[in-house]
Scaffold this motif. Structure first.
Motif, PDB file in Angstrom:
ATOM      1  N   GLU A  98       0.826  -1.211   0.000  1.00  0.00           N
ATOM      2  CA  GLU A  98       0.000   0.000   0.000  1.00  0.00           C
ATOM      3  C   GLU A  98       0.861   1.262   0.000  1.00  0.00           C
ATOM      4  N   THR A  99       1.900   1.304   0.841  1.00  0.00           N
ATOM      5  CA  THR A  99       2.784   2.472   0.883  1.00  0.00           C
ATOM      6  C   THR A  99       3.510   2.631  -0.443  1.00  0.00           C
ATOM      7  N   ALA A 100       3.981   1.527  -1.009  1.00  0.00           N
ATOM      8  CA  ALA A 100       4.672   1.575  -2.304  1.00  0.00           C
ATOM      9  C   ALA A 100       3.751   2.122  -3.387  1.00  0.00           C
ATOM     10  N   GLU A 101       2.481   1.716  -3.363  1.00  0.00           N
ATOM     11  CA  GLU A 101       1.517   2.198  -4.355  1.00  0.00           C
ATOM     12  C   GLU A 101       1.244   3.694  -4.179  1.00  0.00           C
ATOM     13  N   VAL A 102       1.112   4.154  -2.947  1.00  0.00           N
ATOM     14  CA  VAL A 102       0.907   5.591  -2.702  1.00  0.00           C
ATOM     15  C   VAL A 102       2.076   6.388  -3.276  1.00  0.00           C
ATOM     16  N   LEU A 103       3.292   5.924  -3.061  1.00  0.00           N
ATOM     17  CA  LEU A 103       4.467   6.615  -3.586  1.00  0.00           C
ATOM     18  C   LEU A 103       4.485   6.592  -5.107  1.00  0.00           C
ATOM     19  N   ARG A 104       4.081   5.461  -5.698  1.00  0.00           N
ATOM     20  CA  ARG A 104       4.053   5.355  -7.156  1.00  0.00           C
ATOM     21  C   ARG A 104       3.027   6.322  -7.748  1.00  0.00           C
ATOM     22  N   ILE A 105       1.855   6.397  -7.128  1.00  0.00           N
ATOM     23  CA  ILE A 105       0.780   7.268  -7.620  1.00  0.00           C
ATOM     24  C   ILE A 105       1.168   8.739  -7.470  1.00  0.00           C
ATOM     25  N   ALA A 106       1.964   9.058  -6.459  1.00  0.00           N
ATOM     26  CA  ALA A 106       2.370  10.446  -6.210  1.00  0.00           C
ATOM     27  C   ALA A 106       3.371  10.962  -7.239  1.00  0.00           C
ATOM     28  N   ALA A 107       3.908  10.084  -8.082  1.00  0.00           N
ATOM     29  CA  ALA A 107       4.862  10.481  -9.115  1.00  0.00           C
ATOM     30  C   ALA A 107       4.165  11.441 -10.086  1.00  0.00           C
ATOM     31  N   PRO A 108       4.801  12.148 -10.971  1.00  0.00           N
ATOM     32  CA  PRO A 108       6.163  11.866 -11.426  1.00  0.00           C
ATOM     33  C   PRO A 108       7.210  12.527 -10.541  1.00  0.00           C
ATOM     34  N   TRP A 109       8.295  11.833 -10.442  1.00  0.00           N
ATOM     35  CA  TRP A 109       9.463  12.354  -9.752  1.00  0.00           C
ATOM     36  C   TRP A 109      10.444  12.787 -10.827  1.00  0.00           C
ATOM     37  N   GLY A 110      11.287  13.740 -10.517  1.00  0.00           N
ATOM     38  CA  GLY A 110      12.236  14.222 -11.514  1.00  0.00           C
ATOM     39  C   GLY A 110      13.502  14.719 -10.868  1.00  0.00           C
ATOM     40  N   GLN A 111      14.337  15.380 -11.655  1.00  0.00           N
ATOM     41  CA  GLN A 111      15.643  15.804 -11.171  1.00  0.00           C
ATOM     42  C   GLN A 111      15.535  16.746  -9.970  1.00  0.00           C
ATOM     43  N   ALA A 112      14.621  17.700 -10.032  1.00  0.00           N
ATOM     44  CA  ALA A 112      14.482  18.655  -8.935  1.00  0.00           C
ATOM     45  C   ALA A 112      13.632  18.102  -7.799  1.00  0.00           C
ATOM     46  N   PHE A 113      12.983  16.973  -8.044  1.00  0.00           N
ATOM     47  CA  PHE A 113      12.092  16.384  -7.046  1.00  0.00           C
ATOM     48  C   PHE A 113      12.246  14.867  -7.100  1.00  0.00           C
ATOM     49  N   PRO A 114      13.329  14.369  -6.511  1.00  0.00           N
ATOM     50  CA  PRO A 114      13.624  12.933  -6.642  1.00  0.00           C
ATOM     51  C   PRO A 114      12.606  12.056  -5.910  1.00  0.00           C
ATOM     52  N   ALA A 115      12.458  10.847  -6.406  1.00  0.00           N
ATOM     53  CA  ALA A 115      11.582   9.880  -5.748  1.00  0.00           C
ATOM     54  C   ALA A 115      12.073   9.650  -4.326  1.00  0.00           C
ATOM     55  N   PRO A 116      11.154   9.447  -3.387  1.00  0.00           N
ATOM     56  CA  PRO A 116      11.567   9.254  -1.996  1.00  0.00           C
ATOM     57  C   PRO A 116      12.435   8.013  -1.830  1.00  0.00           C
ATOM     58  N   CYS A 117      13.451   8.140  -1.009  1.00  0.00           N
ATOM     59  CA  CYS A 117      14.232   6.975  -0.624  1.00  0.00           C
ATOM     60  C   CYS A 117      14.413   7.015   0.883  1.00  0.00           C
ATOM     61  N   PHE A 118      14.638   5.861   1.439  1.00  0.00           N
ATOM     62  CA  PHE A 118      14.661   5.692   2.883  1.00  0.00           C
ATOM     63  C   PHE A 118      15.923   4.934   3.271  1.00  0.00           C
ATOM     64  N   ASP A 119      16.214   4.903   4.568  1.00  0.00           N
ATOM     65  CA  ASP A 119      17.369   4.126   5.017  1.00  0.00           C
ATOM     66  C   ASP A 119      17.064   3.467   6.350  1.00  0.00           C
ATOM     67  N   ASN A 120      17.547   2.259   6.487  1.00  0.00           N
ATOM     68  CA  ASN A 120      17.388   1.478   7.712  1.00  0.00           C
ATOM     69  C   ASN A 120      18.580   0.553   7.860  1.00  0.00           C
ATOM     70  N   ASN A 121      18.739   0.030   9.074  1.00  0.00           N
ATOM     71  CA  ASN A 121      19.672  -1.057   9.325  1.00  0.00           C
ATOM     72  C   ASN A 121      18.900  -2.366   9.183  1.00  0.00           C
ATOM     73  N   PHE A 122      19.537  -3.337   8.539  1.00  0.00           N
ATOM     74  CA  PHE A 122      18.895  -4.621   8.288  1.00  0.00           C
ATOM     75  C   PHE A 122      19.829  -5.765   8.625  1.00  0.00           C
ATOM     76  N   ASP A 123      19.235  -6.878   9.047  1.00  0.00           N
ATOM     77  CA  ASP A 123      19.931  -8.159   9.109  1.00  0.00           C
ATOM     78  C   ASP A 123      19.643  -8.857   7.785  1.00  0.00           C
ATOM     79  N   ILE A 124      20.650  -9.513   7.221  1.00  0.00           N
ATOM     80  CA  ILE A 124      20.464 -10.250   5.975  1.00  0.00           C
ATOM     81  C   ILE A 124      20.084 -11.681   6.314  1.00  0.00           C
ATOM     82  N   SER A 125      18.864 -12.079   5.935  1.00  0.00           N
ATOM     83  CA  SER A 125      18.388 -13.440   6.186  1.00  0.00           C
ATOM     84  C   SER A 125      18.887 -14.398   5.113  1.00  0.00           C
TER      85      SER A 125
END
Length: 119
Positions: free
Chosen positions: A23-50
């Motif tokens: 659902e969150t991914a779809e909201v971000l996709r629908i909110a596009a278009p993203w461009g040079q002056a307005f980049p698509a959102p990116c996030f950061d987290n710490n992860f364990d690799i399973s």
């Protein structure tokens, strides 16, 4: 000055595990278009690799778990096989975009890894 040569990655911060959803991914996709002056959102987290496996020539498919999280999340890092973290790291700090992936008719959430480093 070596500091001027460093690449700076700006993110929109961490996502809670409960927000890493189709659902969150779809909201971000629908909110596009993203461009040079307005980049698509990116996030950061710490992860364990399973788990990890190589797909294609040098892409790395991962199952990641947010630190303290309760579920594995699919992720892919394109052209990442030569990255220091890709072969043997157990934990990474990753910058990613939240996307959906459709495989054999099943849609799931997937992290598209933009940058990662072992922690």
């Amino acid at each position: 000055d070596s500091a001027m040569l460093e690449k700076v990655l700006e993110t929109d911060g961490e996502l809670e595990e409960s927000n890493i959803t189709i659902e969150t991914a779809e909201v971000l996709r629908i909110a596009a278009p993203w461009g040079q002056a307005f980049p698509a959102p990116c996030f950061d987290n710490n992860f364990d690799i399973s788990s990890r496996r190589i797909v294609g020539e040098n892409h790395v498919k991962l199952k990641l778990r947010i630190e303290g999280g309760s579920r594995d999340i699919d992720a892919i890092a394109f052209n990442a096989l030569d990255q220091p973290w890709a072969a043997a790291s157990e934990r990474i700090h990753a910058v990613y975009r939240l996307e959906t992936n459709e495989y054999r008719g099943v849609v799931s959430v997937q992290l598209l890894i933009e940058f990662a480093e072992a922690i």
